[in-house]
Design a protein around this motif. Structure first.
Motif, mmCIF file in Angstrom:
data_model
loop_
_atom_site.group_PDB
_atom_site.id
_atom_site.type_symbol
_atom_site.label_atom_id
_atom_site.label_comp_id
_atom_site.label_asym_id
_atom_site.label_seq_id
_atom_site.Cartn_x
_atom_site.Cartn_y
_atom_site.Cartn_z
ATOM 1 N N PHE A 1 21.901 50.717 36.702
ATOM 2 C CA PHE A 1 22.553 49.375 36.265
ATOM 3 C C PHE A 1 21.776 48.109 36.709
ATOM 4 C CE2 PHE A 1 25.742 52.777 36.254
ATOM 5 C CZ PHE A 1 26.175 52.915 34.890
ATOM 6 N N VAL A 2 21.399 47.404 35.726
ATOM 7 C CA VAL A 2 20.942 46.104 36.060
ATOM 8 C C VAL A 2 21.524 44.939 35.451
ATOM 9 C CG1 VAL A 2 18.642 47.079 36.641
ATOM 10 C CG2 VAL A 2 18.848 46.269 34.433
ATOM 11 N N GLU A 3 21.306 43.698 35.918
ATOM 12 C CA GLU A 3 21.924 42.434 35.272
ATOM 13 C C GLU A 3 21.073 42.394 34.011
ATOM 14 O OE1 GLU A 3 24.183 40.434 36.060
ATOM 15 O OE2 GLU A 3 24.363 41.073 38.076
ATOM 16 N N LEU A 4 21.923 42.000 32.962
ATOM 17 C CA LEU A 4 21.343 41.782 31.630
ATOM 18 C C LEU A 4 20.101 40.765 31.546
ATOM 19 C CD1 LEU A 4 21.723 42.639 28.655
ATOM 20 C CD2 LEU A 4 23.247 40.851 28.301
ATOM 21 N N ASN A 5 20.417 39.661 32.214
ATOM 22 C CA ASN A 5 19.544 38.445 32.006
ATOM 23 C C ASN A 5 18.353 38.590 33.168
ATOM 24 O OD1 ASN A 5 20.948 37.422 29.900
ATOM 25 N ND2 ASN A 5 22.267 36.432 31.258
ATOM 26 N N ASP A 6 18.505 39.543 34.064
ATOM 27 C CA ASP A 6 17.322 39.584 35.007
ATOM 28 C C ASP A 6 17.364 41.250 35.548
ATOM 29 O OD1 ASP A 6 15.576 39.585 37.084
ATOM 30 O OD2 ASP A 6 16.580 37.940 38.022
ATOM 31 N N PRO A 7 16.523 41.888 34.810
ATOM 32 C CA PRO A 7 16.633 43.294 35.011
ATOM 33 C C PRO A 7 15.873 43.786 36.468
ATOM 34 C CG PRO A 7 15.016 43.067 33.141
ATOM 35 C CD PRO A 7 15.972 41.732 33.443
ATOM 36 N N THR A 8 15.305 42.640 37.136
ATOM 37 C CA THR A 8 15.088 42.963 38.367
ATOM 38 C C THR A 8 15.964 42.888 39.449
ATOM 39 O OG1 THR A 8 14.761 40.651 38.893
ATOM 40 C CG2 THR A 8 12.776 41.709 37.812
ATOM 41 N N LYS A 9 17.416 42.671 39.316
ATOM 42 C CA LYS A 9 18.563 42.860 40.040
ATOM 43 C C LYS A 9 19.486 43.514 39.699
ATOM 44 C CE LYS A 9 18.440 37.782 40.902
ATOM 45 N NZ LYS A 9 19.017 36.319 40.640
ATOM 46 N N ASP A 10 19.695 44.303 40.567
ATOM 47 C CA ASP A 10 20.932 45.489 40.344
ATOM 48 C C ASP A 10 22.116 45.034 39.618
ATOM 49 O OD1 ASP A 10 19.305 47.457 41.188
ATOM 50 O OD2 ASP A 10 19.813 47.268 43.359
ATOM 51 N N PHE A 11 22.791 45.580 38.839
ATOM 52 C CA PHE A 11 24.053 44.835 38.622
ATOM 53 C C PHE A 11 25.151 45.507 39.662
ATOM 54 C CE2 PHE A 11 27.995 45.566 35.929
ATOM 55 C CZ PHE A 11 28.109 44.350 35.536
ATOM 56 N N VAL A 12 25.963 44.718 39.877
ATOM 57 C CA VAL A 12 27.400 45.094 40.610
ATOM 58 C C VAL A 12 28.443 44.567 39.933
ATOM 59 C CG1 VAL A 12 28.580 44.411 42.888
ATOM 60 C CG2 VAL A 12 25.976 44.833 42.715
ATOM 61 N N PRO A 13 29.242 45.617 39.728
ATOM 62 C CA PRO A 13 30.342 45.180 38.733
ATOM 63 C C PRO A 13 31.418 44.070 39.503
ATOM 64 C CG PRO A 13 30.345 47.748 38.925
ATOM 65 C CD PRO A 13 29.234 46.942 40.031
ATOM 66 N N ARG A 14 31.828 43.062 38.562
ATOM 67 C CA ARG A 14 32.591 42.047 38.866
ATOM 68 C C ARG A 14 33.906 41.781 38.436
ATOM 69 N NH1 ARG A 14 27.196 40.433 38.599
ATOM 70 N NH2 ARG A 14 27.480 40.049 36.339
ATOM 71 N N VAL A 15 35.004 41.410 38.773
ATOM 72 C CA VAL A 15 36.249 41.255 38.035
ATOM 73 C C VAL A 15 36.290 40.256 36.941
ATOM 74 C CG1 VAL A 15 38.683 40.614 38.584
ATOM 75 C CG2 VAL A 15 37.300 41.826 40.215
ATOM 76 N N GLY A 16 36.402 40.749 35.738
ATOM 77 C CA GLY A 16 36.617 39.992 34.654
ATOM 78 C C GLY A 16 38.108 39.335 34.500
ATOM 79 N N THR A 17 38.305 38.690 33.277
ATOM 80 C CA THR A 17 39.601 37.986 33.194
ATOM 81 C C THR A 17 39.982 38.693 31.882
ATOM 82 O OG1 THR A 17 38.457 36.248 31.899
ATOM 83 C CG2 THR A 17 38.738 35.844 34.105
ATOM 84 N N ILE A 18 41.632 38.622 31.860
ATOM 85 C CA ILE A 18 42.388 38.811 30.714
ATOM 86 C C ILE A 18 43.039 37.738 30.273
ATOM 87 C CG2 ILE A 18 43.874 40.332 29.952
ATOM 88 C CD1 ILE A 18 43.475 42.342 32.289
ATOM 89 N N ILE A 19 42.780 37.612 28.733
ATOM 90 C CA ILE A 19 43.398 36.514 28.490
ATOM 91 C C ILE A 19 44.683 37.047 27.642
ATOM 92 C CG2 ILE A 19 43.432 34.704 26.249
ATOM 93 C CD1 ILE A 19 40.465 34.838 26.860
ATOM 94 N N VAL A 20 45.963 36.351 27.923
ATOM 95 C CA VAL A 20 47.211 37.088 27.527
ATOM 96 C C VAL A 20 47.718 35.900 26.542
ATOM 97 C CG1 VAL A 20 49.573 37.769 28.128
ATOM 98 C CG2 VAL A 20 47.426 38.242 29.686
ATOM 99 N N GLN A 21 48.228 36.368 25.288
ATOM 100 C CA GLN A 21 48.640 35.436 24.272
ATOM 101 C C GLN A 21 50.094 36.195 23.744
ATOM 102 O OE1 GLN A 21 45.497 34.560 21.762
ATOM 103 N NE2 GLN A 21 45.104 32.766 22.998
ATOM 104 N N ASP A 22 50.779 35.399 23.097
ATOM 105 C CA ASP A 22 52.003 35.887 22.267
ATOM 106 C C ASP A 22 51.483 36.881 21.118
ATOM 107 O OD1 ASP A 22 53.596 35.000 23.985
ATOM 108 O OD2 ASP A 22 54.115 32.915 22.818
ATOM 109 N N ASP A 23 52.150 37.795 20.904
ATOM 110 C CA ASP A 23 51.880 38.983 19.810
ATOM 111 C C ASP A 23 52.445 38.139 18.665
ATOM 112 O OD1 ASP A 23 51.428 40.789 18.055
ATOM 113 O OD2 ASP A 23 51.354 42.224 19.618
ATOM 114 N N SER A 24 51.814 37.680 17.600
ATOM 115 C CA SER A 24 52.238 37.205 16.396
ATOM 116 C C SER A 24 52.952 38.334 15.583
ATOM 117 C CB SER A 24 51.235 36.555 15.586
ATOM 118 O OG SER A 24 50.032 37.436 15.275
ATOM 119 N N LEU A 25 52.701 39.605 15.833
ATOM 120 C CA LEU A 25 53.099 40.747 15.048
ATOM 121 C C LEU A 25 54.471 41.474 15.765
ATOM 122 C CD1 LEU A 25 49.553 42.286 13.852
ATOM 123 C CD2 LEU A 25 51.022 40.884 12.568
#
Length: 196
Positions: A55-79
Motif C-alpha cells: 500500500f502506498v500514498e495515492l499522490n506519492d507512490p514512493t511513500k508507504d501508506f500508513v492508515p490514518r483515522v478518518g472522520t465521520i459526519i453525523v447528521q439527522d436522518d430525514s427518513l
C-alpha cells in the motif's frame, strides 16, 4: 436668580436621568454555555507490504501508506425520526507492485474480514450499520466468497491501482446517546496477483 437655580436643577436632573439610562442600557449580561470539542488519534501502524505489492500514498507512490483515522459526519436522518446518518471522510491510497507488474487478465478484489464494528456508543438497544464502498460505489461484503472486483487487469503494464474507500451508515434511534464519542472500524482484505 431663582430661575437660574431652577434651570440648573432641571439640567442636573436631566443629566442624572440620561446617565442613569445609559448605565442601565450598557449593563453586561453574563451567561455561561458549554461546547464539546473532540480529537481522535491513532498510533500509526507500520507500513503494510506483502513483498510482491504494498500500500502506498495515492499522490506519492514512493511513500508507504500508513492508515490514518478518518472522520465521520453525523447528521439527522430525514427518513427516520430520532435517527442519524453517517458519512465518512475518504481514505485514499494505491496498491503498488515492487519490481514486477500485476498479472494480466486477473482481478484485484477486496472484501470485509467482518462487519464494521462500532465502539463508544452508550445506548445499544438498536444496532448501528455502515456500508463500506470502494472505487466507483462498489459495496464491500463480508468474506472472501463475496469479494468485489475493484479492477480487472488488462495487459502486463499495470503497477499502480488507486483505491478510494468511503463509508455510509445509520444510527437508528436507541443506538446512541447525544454526546457519544464513537468509532467505526473495518478490516478490509485485498487480493492481487503479481507476475506472469
Amino acid at each position: 436668580m431663582e430661575m437660574k437655580n431652577r434651570f440648573k436643577q432641571v439640567a442636573l436632573f436631566v443629566s442624572v436621568a440620561v446617565l442613569g439610562m445609559g448605565s442601565a442600557l450598557a449593563a453586561p449580561v453574563v451567561s455561561t454555555q458549554s461546547m464539546n470539542i473532540q480529537w481522535a488519534g491513532t498510533v500509526p501502524n507500520s507500513p503494510i507490504s506483502t513483498g510482491a505489492w504494498k500500500f502506498v500514498e495515492l499522490n506519492d507512490p514512493t511513500k508507504d501508506f500508513v492508515p490514518r483515522v478518518g472522520t465521520i459526519i453525523v447528521q439527522d436522518d430525514s427518513l427516520v425520526p430520532g435517527g442519524k446518518t453517517l458519512e465518512t471522510s475518504l481514505i485514499q491510497f494505491a496498491l503498488q507492485t515492487g519490481t514486477d507488474y500485476f498479472s494480466d487478465n486477473t482481478p484485484v478484489s477486496a472484501y470485509l474480514a467482518a462487519d464494521v464494528a462500532f465502539s463508544g456508543l452508550t445506548n445499544v438497544q438498536a444496532q448501528p450499520a455502515m456500508t463500506i464502498s470502494a472505487g466507483t460505489g462498489k459495496d464491500l461484503k463480508v468474506g472472501s466468497a463475496n469479494a468485489v472486483e475493484l479492477q480487472k487487469i488488462t495487459g502486463a503494464t499495470t503497477n499502480n491501482i488507486p483505491v478510494v474507500l468511503r463509508g455510509k451508515g445509520t444510527l437508528p434511534p436507541s443506538s446512541f446517546n447525544e454526546g457519544d464519542n464513537f468509532t467505526a472500524q473495518a478490516t478490509i482484505m485485498f487480493t492481487a496477483s503479481v507476475g506472469v
